[in-house]
Design a protein around this motif. Structure first.
Motif, short mmCIF file in Angstrom:
data_model
loop_
_atom_site.label_atom_id
_atom_site.label_comp_id
_atom_site.label_asym_id
_atom_site.label_seq_id
_atom_site.Cartn_x
_atom_site.Cartn_y
_atom_site.Cartn_z
N LEU B 176 0.82 -1.21 0.00
CA LEU B 176 0.00 0.00 0.00
C LEU B 176 0.86 1.26 0.00
O LEU B 176 0.68 2.14 -0.84
CB LEU B 176 -0.94 0.01 1.21
N VAL B 177 1.79 1.32 0.95
CA VAL B 177 2.61 2.53 1.07
C VAL B 177 3.54 2.66 -0.13
O VAL B 177 3.72 3.75 -0.69
CB VAL B 177 3.40 2.55 2.40
N GLY B 178 4.11 1.53 -0.56
CA GLY B 178 5.03 1.55 -1.72
C GLY B 178 4.34 2.03 -2.97
O GLY B 178 4.93 2.76 -3.78
N SER B 179 3.07 1.67 -3.15
CA SER B 179 2.39 2.09 -4.38
C SER B 179 1.90 3.54 -4.29
O SER B 179 1.62 4.16 -5.30
CB SER B 179 1.22 1.16 -4.68
N GLY B 204 6.60 12.10 -3.52
CA GLY B 204 5.27 12.50 -3.08
C GLY B 204 4.52 11.31 -2.50
O GLY B 204 4.92 10.16 -2.68
N PHE B 205 3.45 11.61 -1.81
CA PHE B 205 2.63 10.54 -1.26
C PHE B 205 1.19 10.78 -1.69
O PHE B 205 0.63 11.84 -1.49
CB PHE B 205 2.73 10.52 0.27
N GLY B 206 0.61 9.80 -2.33
CA GLY B 206 -0.78 9.93 -2.79
C GLY B 206 -0.94 9.21 -4.10
O GLY B 206 -0.03 8.49 -4.54
N PHE B 207 -2.10 9.41 -4.74
CA PHE B 207 -2.31 8.76 -6.02
C PHE B 207 -1.40 9.42 -7.06
O PHE B 207 -1.24 10.65 -7.07
CB PHE B 207 -3.78 8.83 -6.43
N PRO B 208 -0.79 8.62 -7.91
CA PRO B 208 0.25 9.15 -8.79
C PRO B 208 -0.30 10.03 -9.91
O PRO B 208 -1.41 9.81 -10.37
CB PRO B 208 0.89 7.90 -9.37
N PRO B 209 0.51 10.99 -10.36
CA PRO B 209 0.06 11.80 -11.48
C PRO B 209 0.12 11.04 -12.80
O PRO B 209 -0.56 11.37 -13.74
CB PRO B 209 1.05 12.97 -11.47
N ARG B 210 0.99 10.01 -12.83
CA ARG B 210 1.12 9.25 -14.08
C ARG B 210 0.15 8.07 -14.06
O ARG B 210 -0.67 7.95 -13.16
CB ARG B 210 2.55 8.80 -14.25
N SER B 211 0.32 7.24 -15.05
CA SER B 211 -0.56 6.08 -15.19
C SER B 211 -0.55 5.21 -13.94
O SER B 211 0.51 4.93 -13.35
CB SER B 211 -0.09 5.26 -16.39
#
Lengths: 137, 237
Positions: B176-179, B204-211
């Motif tokens: 979870l944290v790694g992703s 950064g921490f959160g949903f990624p800006p990329r795919s």
């Protein structure tokens, strides 16, 4: 004989009971080199001479120490597995009367560890010996 | 395992969290120990059953013996003694350490000097292509960093013969944290003269800006490692 051991040592893993020094699992974590190192050092020394299985090791320690060092079964096998995981021992499966028997032998890393531990033990022994010598002053 | 004593011992050890492969190995060795002791003493006492009972009495009750065996495992392994630190906080600390390490290494080896000379002088690439490379590199780093931490936990868990439920928690946290941790490389104006451009490394921490697919790699690497761990445990048992 029990009185020869310092009070703290009597409460650590290596303690004396009658004429036997028992290696227990219930004691506090102190005197690491003196107490915790003893079973490892004994095992490394014995398996460096020939490969051995658990019961043979317990018996060899018992005989070599004149029944003064008695290793509990509950201690020796987890310790053997831990030493194997650390790479000090390697293990081979043999078969005796249709049952699997595990034989342990020392690895080059274990041999190096044994030399270090033997050196530490000798230094410790020398310091204790010098402490026990009657003072000339 | 034929003796009821060792069946009870194996059940007690399993209930206390010792992995199945270690339970089987340990009980097999202890049973062999008891057999060897019986063979050894048979010359002195005629009754084999009596000798066996005596040997087992020396071990104690299976449940008490299981407790003392587990104490020995705890004494031999840090992860057994401190499961919250080892399997809860440990993966988090390791993840942060591994993710921030490139930042410090990059400062020391002047990573952007090397890369800007590669792209600026030798190969003619558009800014978009370099950004694409940065994105791919950041994504690869994400998966690699999480995978590296997973590998450390995998090795330590196998070595310490730790309870499987603890290992599950460690890999869940890691996945979870790694992703959700994201490494990103950006092109910024050169910070010193003589460079075509510089890189900014950010976490950064959160949903990624990329795919999201890219971060699935970071999510999947601990899952794959856990499956390997589980398979290894079954195979060893």
């Amino acid at each position: 004989m029990t009185r020869l051991l310092p009070r703290r040592l009597r409460t650590t893993r290596l303690f004396q009971q009658g004429n036997e020094i028992m290696v227990s699992m219930t004691a506090k974590r102190s005197n690491r080199i003196f107490a915790n190192g003893v079973p490892e050092l004994a095992i490394l020394q014995l398996v460096s001479r020939q490969e051995m299985y658990g019961y043979q090791l317990v018996k060899a320690i018992d005989m070599a120490s004149g029944s003064r060092l008695v290793f509990a079964e509950g201690h020796i096998y987890p310790l053997l597995h831990s030493m194997e995981a650390k790479g000090y021992l390697s293990c081979r499966r043999g078969e005796v009367n249709g049952k699997v028997r595990l034989y342990y032998r020392i690895t080059p890393k274990g041999r190096r560890k044994m030399q270090v531990m033997t050196g530490e033990w000798m230094k410790m022994r020398a310091s204790i010996d010098s402490l026990l010598k009657p003072s000339t002053a | 395992m034929t003796s009821p004593y060792f069946r009870r011992l194996a059940a007690s050890l399993g209930r206390r969290g010792l992995p199945e492969f270690e339970v089987q190995r340990l009980t097999a060795e202890l049973e062999d120990h008891a057999d060897a002791a019986v063979d050894d003493f048979r010359g002195k006492a005629a009754n084999k059953a009596l000798v066996r009972r005596r040997v087992l009495r020396r071990f104690g009750k299976p449940e008490e013996f299981a407790d003392s065996l587990l104490k020995a495992y705890r004494n031999n392994s840090f992860l057994w003694r401190h499961p919250i630190l080892g399997f809860g906080l440990g993966p988090l600390i390791l993840l942060i350490a591994v993710f921030t390490t490139p930042m410090f290494i990059g400062n020391f080896i002047h990573f952007d000097d090397g890369v800007s000379s590669l792209f600026g002088n030798k190969v003619a690439l558009s800014r978009g292509e370099i950004l694409g490379f940065c994105n791919a590199f950041g994504a690869a780093m994400n998966a690699l960093c999480t995978g590296a931490v997973g590998l450390v936990i995998y090795r330590l868990s196998l070595r310490g013969k730790c309870p499987e439920r603890n290992v599950v928690w460690a890999f869940v946290i890691l996945a979870l944290v790694g992703s959700l941790l994201n490494i990103r490389f950006d092109l910024i104006p050169p910070v010193s003269s003589g460079r075509a451009f510089s890189f900014a490394y950010s976490i950064g921490f959160g949903f990624p800006p990329r795919s999201a697919m890219v971060n699935m790699l970071a999510f999947l690497s601990p899952v794959v490692l856990f499956l390997l761990y589980h398979r290894r445990m079954i195979r060893t048992a």
